[in-house]
Scaffold this active site. Structure first.
Site, PDB file in Angstrom:
ATOM      1  N   ASP A 143      -2.464   7.440  -2.045  1.00  0.00           N
ATOM      2  CA  ASP A 143      -1.966   7.132  -3.385  1.00  0.00           C
ATOM      3  C   ASP A 143      -0.595   7.746  -3.659  1.00  0.00           C
ATOM      4  O   ASP A 143       0.327   7.071  -4.124  1.00  0.00           O
ATOM      5  CB  ASP A 143      -2.988   7.629  -4.414  1.00  0.00           C
ATOM      6  N   ALA A 171      -1.959   4.334  -7.898  1.00  0.00           N
ATOM      7  CA  ALA A 171      -1.789   3.290  -6.887  1.00  0.00           C
ATOM      8  C   ALA A 171      -3.130   2.746  -6.427  1.00  0.00           C
ATOM      9  O   ALA A 171      -3.318   1.538  -6.301  1.00  0.00           O
ATOM     10  CB  ALA A 171      -0.996   3.834  -5.694  1.00  0.00           C
ATOM     11  N   ASP A 172      -4.091   3.631  -6.166  1.00  0.00           N
ATOM     12  CA  ASP A 172      -5.407   3.197  -5.713  1.00  0.00           C
ATOM     13  C   ASP A 172      -6.097   2.302  -6.740  1.00  0.00           C
ATOM     14  O   ASP A 172      -6.712   1.289  -6.382  1.00  0.00           O
ATOM     15  CB  ASP A 172      -6.293   4.415  -5.436  1.00  0.00           C
ATOM     16  N   ILE A 173      -6.011   2.694  -8.002  1.00  0.00           N
ATOM     17  CA  ILE A 173      -6.734   1.961  -9.048  1.00  0.00           C
ATOM     18  C   ILE A 173      -5.868   0.867  -9.658  1.00  0.00           C
ATOM     19  O   ILE A 173      -6.223  -0.314  -9.647  1.00  0.00           O
ATOM     20  CB  ILE A 173      -7.228   2.941 -10.135  1.00  0.00           C
TER      21      ILE A 173
END
Length: 374
Positions: A143, A171-173
């Site tokens: 992330d 970034a991940d979510i």
């Protein structure tokens, strides 16, 4: 909440190769909306998140939160027999979630071109850091790396230019899980109409663009990058700023509109020269820091209570999750049951209650000893 058979994704089957956060969160949302999610895990050890603390007994709470209501099987992807079994499962599936680096599942005969031959309507969602093509497609990262490479991390910098580690995995979510769900649902709708699926290329770095809309507008207007801590929404304005109180806590002031700023200044007794913009923003910020530091948090909380000033005390996590507003919110998602009999509050998800699972208590999958499931 709705009966299982009436859920929007009832009857949809997901084959999920993903690990850690982006793909598992995406498939969790699909599962809560009624989809059957089958996780494909490594034999013996399972997916990586099973080994992340904290633990309840031997179970990772992080894994449990992200995998409530799913089913797992183990498969050695180097085994021809196991790959054949997965292909058989994909025949009746609607969605595949792939979080490997580009080309990994292709080399194993489980990539999109292989899968669509046995299931033309399959929606194949590939989530990666930098997409399927380009010079960074094979680059390892997490992330923080994707935020750094997208430019977003530079916008979370103070006036010295030093970025801070963000408290959320944006970034991940925001670049991975949520765009994956959105695109999967659109692709399912398209497949319903045409009978043809597609491959979705979800690049976490690329998908951070909308988070920087104001920076794009600034650059388009001036031809320059935003200054660290210097623009309206990045710490350059006294109207959108964090101020420390006398007792060491903080106020988040977002009085952007004139009516909110005027009322904030009235209540906080801000001098005319600072409230009317006769001083520079830097001078006004310094003056407000001195003013807010003259009183404890309780004073400011009482002063602003019930007023339209767009000013909030920075709550601790404990305060936020036990607040009256949190108790009134509609994001409660039931419980996760653990192997030792304990229960864990499920992860709140951005799903309207009428679109999510009716069952209050659902388990996270245990790592199976056998790698077979019909």
């Amino acid at each position: 909440m709705t009966a299982a058979g009436d859920l929007p994704l009832s009857g949809i089957r997901v084959i999920d190769f993903s690990t850690l956060l982006p793909g598992p969160l995406a498939s969790l949302i699909l599962a809560e909306a009624g989809a059957e999610v089958l996780k494909i895990e490594r034999p013996e050890t399972g997916e990586d998140m099973r080994h992340y603390p904290p633990f309840e007994g031997k179970e990772s709470l992080n894994f449990a939160l992200l995998n409530r209501g799913k089913t797992s099987i183990t498969a050695d992807l180097k085994s021809i027999e196991d790959r054949d079994h997965i292909r058989a499962l994909i025949t009746d599936a609607h969605i595949v979630v792939d979080q490997f680096r580009p080309g990994v599942l292709d080399r194993l005969g489980l990539g999109y071109e292989d899968v669509r031959k046995i299931n033309p309507a399959i929606v194949y969602c590939a989530i990666t850091g930098n997409g399927q093509d380009g010079p960074d497609a094979q680059k390892a990262g997490h992330d923080l790396n994707y935020m750094a490479e997208s430019g977003l991390l530079s916008l979370a910098a103070d006036a010295s230019g030093a970025p801070v580690v963000p408290p959320g995995l944006i970034a991940d979510i925001g670049g991975g899980a949520y765009p994956a769900v959105m695109n999967i649902l659109l692709a399912l709708r398209m497949a319903e109409k045409s009978g043809k699926g597609c491959k979705l290329d979800i690049s976490m770095t690329d998908n951070l663009g909308p988070w920087m809309w104001w920076a794009q507008a600034h650059h388009s207007s001036t031809g320059q990058s935003p200054r660290p801590g210097g623009e309206l929404l990045s710490g350059g304005s006294p109207r959108y700023q964090i101020y420390q109180t006398q007792d060491g806590r903080y106020l988040a002031v977002a009085a952007l509109e004139q009516k909110f700023w005027d009322r904030f200044c009235d209540l906080a007794d801000i001098t005319e020269e600072h409230r009317k913009g006769h001083c520079s923003d830097i001078e006004t910020i310094k003056a407000l820091k001195v003013r807010i530091a003259q009183h404890p948090t309780s004073y400011w909380r009482g002063l602003f209570d019930g007023e339209d000033v767009c000013c909030s005390v920075v709550a601790t996590y404990d305060e936020a999750v036990t607040s009256a507003q949190a108790n009134a919110a509609k994001t409660a998602q039931g419980q996760v049951s653990m192997a030792n009999g304990a229960t864990l509050p499920a992860l709140p998800l951005p799903l309207d209650p009428q679109l999510r699972h009716r069952k209050d208590l659902l388990p996270a999958p245990q790592l199976p000893q056998r790698n077979r499931q019909s």
